[in-house]
Design an enzyme around this catalytic site. Structure first.
Site, PDB file in Angstrom:
ATOM      1  N   GLY A 227       0.788  -1.229   0.000  1.00  0.00           N
ATOM      2  CA  GLY A 227       0.000   0.000   0.000  1.00  0.00           C
ATOM      3  C   GLY A 227       0.817   1.273   0.000  1.00  0.00           C
ATOM      4  O   GLY A 227       0.252   2.356   0.129  1.00  0.00           O
ATOM      5  N   GLY A 270       3.863  -3.796  -3.586  1.00  0.00           N
ATOM      6  CA  GLY A 270       3.849  -4.147  -4.996  1.00  0.00           C
ATOM      7  C   GLY A 270       4.178  -2.888  -5.775  1.00  0.00           C
ATOM      8  O   GLY A 270       5.275  -2.695  -6.291  1.00  0.00           O
ATOM      9  N   ARG A 307      -6.014   0.615 -15.762  1.00  0.00           N
ATOM     10  CA  ARG A 307      -6.228   1.432 -14.559  1.00  0.00           C
ATOM     11  C   ARG A 307      -7.079   2.697 -14.793  1.00  0.00           C
ATOM     12  O   ARG A 307      -7.968   2.984 -13.988  1.00  0.00           O
ATOM     13  CB  ARG A 307      -4.891   1.810 -13.911  1.00  0.00           C
ATOM     14  CG  ARG A 307      -4.079   0.568 -13.481  1.00  0.00           C
ATOM     15  CD  ARG A 307      -2.860   0.920 -12.655  1.00  0.00           C
ATOM     16  NE  ARG A 307      -3.240   1.331 -11.325  1.00  0.00           N
ATOM     17  CZ  ARG A 307      -3.189   2.564 -10.894  1.00  0.00           C
ATOM     18  NH1 ARG A 307      -2.743   3.515 -11.679  1.00  0.00           N
ATOM     19  NH2 ARG A 307      -3.582   2.857  -9.673  1.00  0.00           N
ATOM     20  N   TYR A 311     -10.378   2.476 -12.611  1.00  0.00           N
ATOM     21  CA  TYR A 311     -10.395   3.287 -11.384  1.00  0.00           C
ATOM     22  C   TYR A 311     -10.413   4.785 -11.654  1.00  0.00           C
ATOM     23  O   TYR A 311     -10.386   5.574 -10.701  1.00  0.00           O
ATOM     24  CB  TYR A 311      -9.146   3.019 -10.538  1.00  0.00           C
ATOM     25  CG  TYR A 311      -8.757   1.580 -10.353  1.00  0.00           C
ATOM     26  CD1 TYR A 311      -9.533   0.723  -9.564  1.00  0.00           C
ATOM     27  CD2 TYR A 311      -7.607   1.069 -10.935  1.00  0.00           C
ATOM     28  CE1 TYR A 311      -9.163  -0.595  -9.377  1.00  0.00           C
ATOM     29  CE2 TYR A 311      -7.226  -0.252 -10.744  1.00  0.00           C
ATOM     30  CZ  TYR A 311      -8.011  -1.081  -9.970  1.00  0.00           C
ATOM     31  OH  TYR A 311      -7.633  -2.369  -9.791  1.00  0.00           O
ATOM     32  N   CYS A 340     -13.434  -1.547 -29.143  1.00  0.00           N
ATOM     33  CA  CYS A 340     -14.807  -1.218 -29.513  1.00  0.00           C
ATOM     34  C   CYS A 340     -15.614  -0.974 -28.261  1.00  0.00           C
ATOM     35  O   CYS A 340     -16.506  -1.756 -27.916  1.00  0.00           O
ATOM     36  CB  CYS A 340     -15.415  -2.379 -30.281  1.00  0.00           C
ATOM     37  SG  CYS A 340     -15.308  -2.090 -32.012  1.00  0.00           S
ATOM     38  N   GLU A 341     -15.278   0.062 -27.551  1.00  0.00           N
ATOM     39  CA  GLU A 341     -15.966   0.344 -26.297  1.00  0.00           C
ATOM     40  C   GLU A 341     -15.687   1.796 -25.920  1.00  0.00           C
ATOM     41  O   GLU A 341     -14.522   2.217 -25.902  1.00  0.00           O
ATOM     42  CB  GLU A 341     -15.447  -0.636 -25.222  1.00  0.00           C
ATOM     43  CG  GLU A 341     -16.146  -0.465 -23.931  1.00  0.00           C
ATOM     44  CD  GLU A 341     -16.205  -1.724 -23.057  1.00  0.00           C
ATOM     45  OE1 GLU A 341     -16.098  -2.847 -23.575  1.00  0.00           O
ATOM     46  OE2 GLU A 341     -16.371  -1.536 -21.855  1.00  0.00           O
TER      47      GLU A 341
END
Ligand code: LLP
Length: 423
Positions: A227, A270, A307, A311, A340-341
């Site tokens: 974190g 991480g 990401r 988010y 396609c979005e």
């Protein structure tokens, strides 16, 4: 944002971005090994750095971590397999691999049994289950202290709505379960979310000290979890790793005094170790005007880096001219990918609100560089729209090594079958 000056960069880790792009094709992820080494060095005060490989689990990166004296956390049988192939040993001291999860799926249970893995359990049921997998298993309890923290609701890992960890008031019950199951509960772990402020962290340390009392002399290891944040935006401060260590070290010393024994302090980052080491390089394939908005259409999408779409995360973006010309004039643009979005946009905020970014005026064929893509970038890529996973390149001492080749269509399709009557 480590070695790149935003909006104006043409080199990465001493190499020309244009050259890299011509050799490897776009899109690709490039990691600067020196940045990873620096970040590891900043956390060396901890007894053990346990890399949360979910952030980026390429074998080449895992091998680098091992060389730097870092051990790993694995959250699935697949991550255990990676760690083994990168040379980590479950039976080293401290263990090279610890399995961390809130449940055992069948593969994970088998991996824990076969490799006699230490387990960081996030649910009381796992204590009984691990006792059946192999008696005497070393176990760490992941505690949910009752509150959490994260850069978004999806990354908050504490409090009563979190699926992670053992609720703090069930600790004694779990110790009893451990005795009945014949496992060795010898550690406590608290990972309360991605993003950290020190006031909040002090609360977590306080919870750790209280929980540790219940384990008494059995307690050998505490883990601060991960974190640790990184400055995705220029104006964000860098975490003071020394102050972060001091808080935990103070808690550890209090715990040692109470327990009358030495306690190992682990940290499990991480993002912190890899995020800033990596850029995602993508090429502008089309530039279009939609009413008043200018769209730079690039060849990476949320299949490559999810990401922003998932988010609303911010990643710095630079433009590199393919022909080396100077870039001066700027304009507000939307950066979008090939999927396609409509949510396939890199410039968006949480909730899917599309925003613009001020970037140099570019041409088709120029490159866009997305910064700080090393954590949860390649690791969260998908084959959506049947697009191939992008290559990963490790750059060190002016040399680029492909640590993941671009996927082939055969790889993507190898397990699919057409039923006989439809052939
Ligand atoms: N330890 C445990 C038990 C975790 O669940 C996590 C992250 C970490 C360590 C490492 O957290 P870090 O140091 O990387 O913040 N996909 C999201 C982040 C999800 C984090 C999940 N757990 C993102 O792209 O921001």
């Amino acid at each position: 944002m480590q070695n790149l000056s935003e909006n104006n960069m043409d080199r990465f880790a001493g190499m020309s971005i244009v050259d890299l792009a011509r050799r490897h094709g776009t899109p690709f992820f490039a990691y600067d090994r020196a940045v990873i080494e620096k970040r590891v060095g900043e956390l060396k005060q901890f007894d053990v750095i346990r890399y949360a490989q979910k952030a980026s689990s390429n074998l080449g990166l895992l091998a680098l971590m091992r060389k730097l004296g870092v051990v790993v956390d694995a959250v699935s049988a697949g991550e255990v397999e990676r760690a083994l192939r990168a040379g980590f040993r479950p039976d080293s001291n401290p263990p090279g691999i610890v399995f961390t999860a809130d449940l055992f799926d069948a593969d994970a249970a088998e991996a824990v049994r076969a490799h006699r893995l230490e387990v960081n359990v996030g649910s009381p049921d796992m204590i009984t289950q691990v006792g059946k997998l192999y008696p005497g298993a070393p176990v760490i309890l992941r505690i949910n202290p009752g509150f959490g923290h994260g850069h978004s609701r999806k990354t908050n890992t504490g409090g009563e709505w979190s699926k992670h960890g053992i609720w703090h008031s069930q600790l004694e019950e779990c110790l009893k379960l451990g005795r009945e199951a014949g496992v060795k509960i010898h550690g406590l772990h608290m990972h309360i979310g991605s993003g950290t402020d020190f006031e909040h962290l002090a609360q977590v340390c306080g919870s750790m000290v209280r929980a540790a009392k219940l384990l008494g002399k059995d307690l050998e290891v505490i883990s601060a979890g991960g974190g640790l944040p990184i400055p995705y935006r220029k104006e964000q401060p860098r975490i003071d790793t020394a102050a972060y260590f001091d808080l935990w070290d103070k808690a550890r010393k209090e715990i040692e005094a109470n327990a009358g024994r030495a306690v190992r302090l682990e940290v499990e980052p991480g993002r912190y170790l890899v995020a800033e080491s990596c850029v995602l390089v993508t090429q502008i394939r089309s530039i279009k005007k939609v009413d008043g908005n200018v769209f730079y259409m690039v060849d990476a999408g949320f299949d490559t880096l999810v990401r922003p779409a998932m988010y609303g995360s911010y990643h710095g973006i630079s433009v590199v001219a393919a022909d080396g010309r100077a870039l001066a004039e700027e304009q507000d643009v939307v950066v979008a990918g090939p999927l396609c979005e409509s949510g396939d946009v890199f410039t968006q905020e949480e909730g899917g609100v599309v925003v613009t970014r001020r970037l140099p005026v570019a041409r088709i064929g120029d490159y866009l560089v997305l910064h700080d893509a090393g954590a949860y970038g390649a690791a969260m890529s998908s084959n959506y729209n049947t697009r191939r996973l992008a290559p990963e390149i490790l750059v060190a001492d002016g040399r680029d090594t492909v640590i993941r080749a671009r996927q082939t269509y055969d790889h993507i399709l190898q397990f699919e079958r057409i039923p006989d009557d439809l052939k």
